[in-house]
Design a protein around this motif. Structure first.
Motif, PDB file in Angstrom:
ATOM      1  N   LYS A  25       0.827  -1.215   0.000  1.00 28.86           N
ATOM      2  CA  LYS A  25       0.000   0.000   0.000  1.00 28.86           C
ATOM      3  C   LYS A  25       0.854   1.255   0.000  1.00 28.86           C
ATOM      4  O   LYS A  25       0.530   2.238  -0.660  1.00 28.86           O
ATOM      5  N   GLU A  26       1.925   1.221   0.758  1.00 34.97           N
ATOM      6  CA  GLU A  26       2.820   2.385   0.802  1.00 34.97           C
ATOM      7  C   GLU A  26       3.473   2.606  -0.555  1.00 34.97           C
ATOM      8  O   GLU A  26       3.630   3.741  -1.006  1.00 34.97           O
ATOM      9  N   LYS A  27       3.845   1.502  -1.201  1.00 37.66           N
ATOM     10  CA  LYS A  27       4.471   1.637  -2.526  1.00 37.66           C
ATOM     11  C   LYS A  27       3.494   2.259  -3.515  1.00 37.66           C
ATOM     12  O   LYS A  27       3.875   3.113  -4.315  1.00 37.66           O
ATOM     13  N   ILE A  28       2.251   1.825  -3.464  1.00 38.05           N
ATOM     14  CA  ILE A  28       1.256   2.384  -4.388  1.00 38.05           C
ATOM     15  C   ILE A  28       1.074   3.864  -4.097  1.00 38.05           C
ATOM     16  O   ILE A  28       1.005   4.695  -5.008  1.00 38.05           O
ATOM     17  N   GLN A  29       1.015   4.192  -2.829  1.00 40.94           N
ATOM     18  CA  GLN A  29       0.857   5.588  -2.440  1.00 40.94           C
ATOM     19  C   GLN A  29       1.991   6.451  -2.991  1.00 40.94           C
ATOM     20  O   GLN A  29       1.766   7.520  -3.552  1.00 40.94           O
ATOM     21  N   ILE A  30       3.205   5.960  -2.841  1.00 37.78           N
ATOM     22  CA  ILE A  30       4.363   6.713  -3.356  1.00 37.78           C
ATOM     23  C   ILE A  30       4.293   6.790  -4.875  1.00 37.78           C
ATOM     24  O   ILE A  30       4.520   7.855  -5.469  1.00 37.78           O
ATOM     25  N   ALA A  31       3.934   5.685  -5.516  1.00 39.04           N
ATOM     26  CA  ALA A  31       3.857   5.673  -6.985  1.00 39.04           C
ATOM     27  C   ALA A  31       2.859   6.721  -7.481  1.00 39.04           C
ATOM     28  O   ALA A  31       3.141   7.474  -8.419  1.00 39.04           O
ATOM     29  N   LEU A  32       1.704   6.785  -6.832  1.00 41.80           N
ATOM     30  CA  LEU A  32       0.687   7.736  -7.290  1.00 41.80           C
ATOM     31  C   LEU A  32       1.155   9.178  -7.082  1.00 41.80           C
ATOM     32  O   LEU A  32       0.895  10.059  -7.900  1.00 41.80           O
ATOM     33  N   GLN A  33       1.879   9.404  -5.991  1.00 44.47           N
ATOM     34  CA  GLN A  33       2.405  10.755  -5.761  1.00 44.47           C
ATOM     35  C   GLN A  33       3.494  11.091  -6.788  1.00 44.47           C
ATOM     36  O   GLN A  33       3.574  12.213  -7.276  1.00 44.47           O
ATOM     37  N   ASN A 337     -12.654  13.859   2.797  1.00 42.12           N
ATOM     38  CA  ASN A 337     -12.342  13.165   1.546  1.00 42.12           C
ATOM     39  C   ASN A 337     -11.714  14.099   0.520  1.00 42.12           C
ATOM     40  O   ASN A 337     -10.785  13.719  -0.199  1.00 42.12           O
ATOM     41  N   ALA A 338     -12.233  15.324   0.468  1.00 42.51           N
ATOM     42  CA  ALA A 338     -11.684  16.297  -0.485  1.00 42.51           C
ATOM     43  C   ALA A 338     -10.220  16.568  -0.159  1.00 42.51           C
ATOM     44  O   ALA A 338      -9.367  16.671  -1.045  1.00 42.51           O
ATOM     45  N   LYS A 339      -9.933  16.665   1.142  1.00 41.73           N
ATOM     46  CA  LYS A 339      -8.557  16.919   1.579  1.00 41.73           C
ATOM     47  C   LYS A 339      -7.641  15.745   1.213  1.00 41.73           C
ATOM     48  O   LYS A 339      -6.531  15.934   0.720  1.00 41.73           O
ATOM     49  N   LEU A 340      -8.126  14.525   1.426  1.00 46.05           N
ATOM     50  CA  LEU A 340      -7.304  13.355   1.094  1.00 46.05           C
ATOM     51  C   LEU A 340      -6.983  13.338  -0.393  1.00 46.05           C
ATOM     52  O   LEU A 340      -5.874  13.035  -0.812  1.00 46.05           O
ATOM     53  N   GLU A 341      -7.983  13.688  -1.177  1.00 44.80           N
ATOM     54  CA  GLU A 341      -7.780  13.713  -2.622  1.00 44.80           C
ATOM     55  C   GLU A 341      -6.720  14.752  -2.996  1.00 44.80           C
ATOM     56  O   GLU A 341      -5.831  14.501  -3.799  1.00 44.80           O
ATOM     57  N   GLU A 342      -6.833  15.910  -2.349  1.00 46.80           N
ATOM     58  CA  GLU A 342      -5.867  16.984  -2.591  1.00 46.80           C
ATOM     59  C   GLU A 342      -4.454  16.522  -2.248  1.00 46.80           C
ATOM     60  O   GLU A 342      -3.482  16.878  -2.901  1.00 46.80           O
ATOM     61  N   LEU A 343      -4.342  15.690  -1.204  1.00 48.41           N
ATOM     62  CA  LEU A 343      -3.033  15.195  -0.784  1.00 48.41           C
ATOM     63  C   LEU A 343      -2.553  14.038  -1.651  1.00 48.41           C
ATOM     64  O   LEU A 343      -1.470  13.506  -1.456  1.00 48.41           O
ATOM     65  N   GLY A 344      -3.397  13.608  -2.581  1.00 52.01           N
ATOM     66  CA  GLY A 344      -2.956  12.560  -3.503  1.00 52.01           C
ATOM     67  C   GLY A 344      -3.371  11.148  -3.112  1.00 52.01           C
ATOM     68  O   GLY A 344      -2.932  10.185  -3.722  1.00 52.01           O
ATOM     69  N   TYR A 345      -4.197  11.013  -2.080  1.00 54.63           N
ATOM     70  CA  TYR A 345      -4.612   9.668  -1.670  1.00 54.63           C
ATOM     71  C   TYR A 345      -5.834   9.203  -2.445  1.00 54.63           C
ATOM     72  O   TYR A 345      -6.733   9.980  -2.718  1.00 54.63           O
ATOM     73  N   LEU A 374      -2.315  14.498   8.869  1.00 57.03           N
ATOM     74  CA  LEU A 374      -3.063  13.526   8.074  1.00 57.03           C
ATOM     75  C   LEU A 374      -2.153  12.494   7.416  1.00 57.03           C
ATOM     76  O   LEU A 374      -2.463  11.296   7.401  1.00 57.03           O
ATOM     77  N   VAL A 375      -1.030  12.966   6.890  1.00 53.59           N
ATOM     78  CA  VAL A 375      -0.082  12.035   6.267  1.00 53.59           C
ATOM     79  C   VAL A 375       0.390  11.022   7.322  1.00 53.59           C
ATOM     80  O   VAL A 375       0.471   9.820   7.055  1.00 53.59           O
ATOM     81  N   ALA A 376       0.653  11.510   8.536  1.00 48.42           N
ATOM     82  CA  ALA A 376       1.104  10.626   9.617  1.00 48.42           C
ATOM     83  C   ALA A 376       0.004   9.645  10.001  1.00 48.42           C
ATOM     84  O   ALA A 376       0.253   8.456  10.222  1.00 48.42           O
ATOM     85  N   LEU A 377      -1.205  10.126  10.043  1.00 50.00           N
ATOM     86  CA  LEU A 377      -2.343   9.284  10.422  1.00 50.00           C
ATOM     87  C   LEU A 377      -2.528   8.135   9.428  1.00 50.00           C
ATOM     88  O   LEU A 377      -2.723   6.976   9.806  1.00 50.00           O
ATOM     89  N   LEU A 378      -2.417   8.451   8.146  1.00 51.74           N
ATOM     90  CA  LEU A 378      -2.590   7.400   7.131  1.00 51.74           C
ATOM     91  C   LEU A 378      -1.412   6.429   7.118  1.00 51.74           C
ATOM     92  O   LEU A 378      -1.586   5.232   6.905  1.00 51.74           O
TER      93      LEU A 378
END
Ligand SMILES: [Zn+2]
Length: 504
Positions: A25-33, A337-345, A374-378
């Motif tokens: 999951k972390e790898k996907i997160q980094i890839a999308l960013q 949710n809007a904030k998460l999207e803005e952060l790239g999640y 939020l980044v820390a929380l996720l």
């Protein structure tokens, strides 16, 4: 203007940093960013290395929309087949085949002669080409390879179908004049009917990784490889954000452009730092916390009069100080949710529900929930999902005159709660002794670091620990973030202990 392609290997070479392990999951997160940041090619992993690597490469190949996705393979059929399986669903797959060409590597590591190495390149690049449109070949340790043989190896790979040649300075030995010269001479001497892309790959052992990459670009390389924050084996890789900014700020000199979205730079750096557990030094170029701070009176005075006096990069250019409106207790699901999207999640329903629950719990204690919170929380949420033992509760009995006592409970993989109690000469030591008892492990705590995650009186504490497995000498890291210092300390230690238990 010449376009420089950015090839990111944070998830492959970057993950070779001691103690760094990303889960899928972390790898996907980094890839999308990275996709958001504008990377052209992502090296998602080394598919044959482990089932986890394979799964991550496959998942990234399926989710990424604009980036080319590549996987690493040795000159072996089984490696290439495995990479093909992992990458075949990608919009734009590419394979990265490598074989060492320096005398010291051929003689001692491969135990192969020059002719055998050339034959293997021919055989395996041809085989890779039968499965992939795009084949990249790397003569490993190229900078220490005898020049005539390097040209022969590269020509062999091109004749066998490679269209991308990566020239790695594997051990960080080269310097800009020499490294640039290698590109100049290869480009002048290879014969090819198709267009060949030359790529740089540098390590920072002598502190020259970025300078070497730029020298390669000056001498004809159209692709640059590296990792975010320069993480990687030993002294690390070229820090891609440094190359991106050097090309942008000194466009007048380099006359090159890239697709990098500069104001996503700081966010990308923070995400990788958070998930890798490798902090960014305060004075790090481009992304360090002090990179835009002016301390001396003369400098401050100059910047106030005209920022150009001492500031070559504005903080907003790389996305510093872009913290948009923080969330709070009253923020609803929609704003969250809007904030998460803005952060790239991009979270699925279950993950987003769980994240919102955690957000609400935090918002009860903390007035403003910033992007960093939020980044820390996720990051916490993702980590805990893969943990065998989950921290359930911590109790500490404090005495100002004597030993401290701790009671800790964890939930094991069978969903059973285990409780233990130990003493220590400090509260944190008491907690750590108890966790060791629960895990039945005895690692050495080699690093313990604590800092405030954000500014403000109600900032959360962020604790980073490194544990050394005395038997294998391997390091395992953990990060814990919490409102309470003792809880954050316990979380970090449990995370690192889980890594040690699972040896990953
Ligand atoms: Zn490397």
């Amino acid at each position: 203007m010449r376009k420089i392609q950015f090839f990111d290997t944070t998830l492959r070479d970057g993950e070779q940093t001691p103690g760094v392990n990303f889960n899928t999951k972390e790898k996907i997160q980094i890839a999308l960013q990275l996709e958001k940041w504008g990377v052209d090619v992502i090296e998602a992993g080394f598919p044959i290395a482990s089932p986890g690597d394979f799964e991550a490469v496959q998942n990234i190949a399926r989710q990424v929309k604009t980036m080319t996705v590549t996987g690493l393979a040795r000159c072996q059929k089984k490696d290439i087949d495995r990479a093909y399986e992992a990458l075949k669903d990608a919009v734009d797959p590419q394979i990265h085949v490598f074989l060492a060409t320096s005398d010291v590597h051929m003689q001692y590591k491969l135990k192969m002669t020059r002719d055998e190495v050339l034959a293997s390149i021919k055989e395996h690049v041809s085989y890779a080409r039968s499965l992939f449109e795009k084949v990249q070949f790397s003569p490993e340790d190229a900078s220490r390879t005898e020049k005539g043989f390097l040209l022969e190896a590269v020509q062999t790979a091109i004749d066998a179908g490679a269209t991308i040649i990566n020239v790695p300075d594997t051990v960080g030995y080269s310097n800009p004049t020499e490294y640039g010269g290698i590109f100049k001479s290869l480009i002048a001497n290879i014969r090819s009917e198709r267009e060949i892309t030359f790529s740089s790959h540098c390590h920072d052992d002598l502190g020259m990784a970025t300078a070497n990459a730029l020298a390669a670009i000056e001498n004809g390389a159209n692709r640059v490889e590296g990792a975010i924050n320069g993480i990687g084996e030993r002294a690390g890789n070229t820090a891609l954000e440094e190359v991106a900014l050097a090309l942008a700020i000194r466009k007048d000199f380099y006359q090159c452009e890239s697709a990098i979205v500069l104001n996503e730079t700081k966010r990308t750096s923070e995400l990788v730092s958070r998930l890798s557990g490798i902090p960014v030094p305060k004075n790090k170029a481009i992304v360090g916390d002090n990179a835009y701070a002016h301390e001396s009176g003369i400098h401050q005075d100059g910047v106030l009069k005209n920022p150009e006096t001492y500031e070559i990069i504005t903080p907003t250019l790389v996305g510093v100080n872009q913290n948009s409106l923080p969330l709070g207790k009253l923020s609803g699901r929609h704003a969250f949710n809007a904030k998460l999207e803005e952060l790239g999640y991009q979270l699925n329903d279950a993950d987003s529900k769980e994240a919102f629950k955690r957000f609400k719990a935090l918002a009860d204690k903390k007035k403003q929930i910033t992007d960093k919170d939020l980044v820390a929380l996720l990051a916490d949420q993702y980590r805990e999902e893969t943990e065998k033992y989950k921290l359930a509760d911590v109790q500490v009995q404090y005495s100002s005159n004597g030993y401290q006592g701790a009671i800790v409970s964890i939930i094991d993989e069978e969903d059973e709660t285990k409780v233990a109690s130990r003493i220590g000469s400090g509260s944190i030591q008491a907690i750590y002794n108890t966790i060791d008892e629960l895990f039945q492990q005895d690692p050495e705590l080699t690093e313990y670091e604590i800092q405030a995650l954000t500014g403000g009186e109600d900032a959360q504490a962020e604790v980073r620990v490194t544990l050394l497995d005395k038997e294998t000498n391997e390091e395992y890291r953990g990060i814990g973030v919490d409102f309470d210092v003792l809880q954050a300390s316990a979380k970090a230690y449990v995370q690192a202990s889980n890594h040690l238990k699972q040896k990953n």
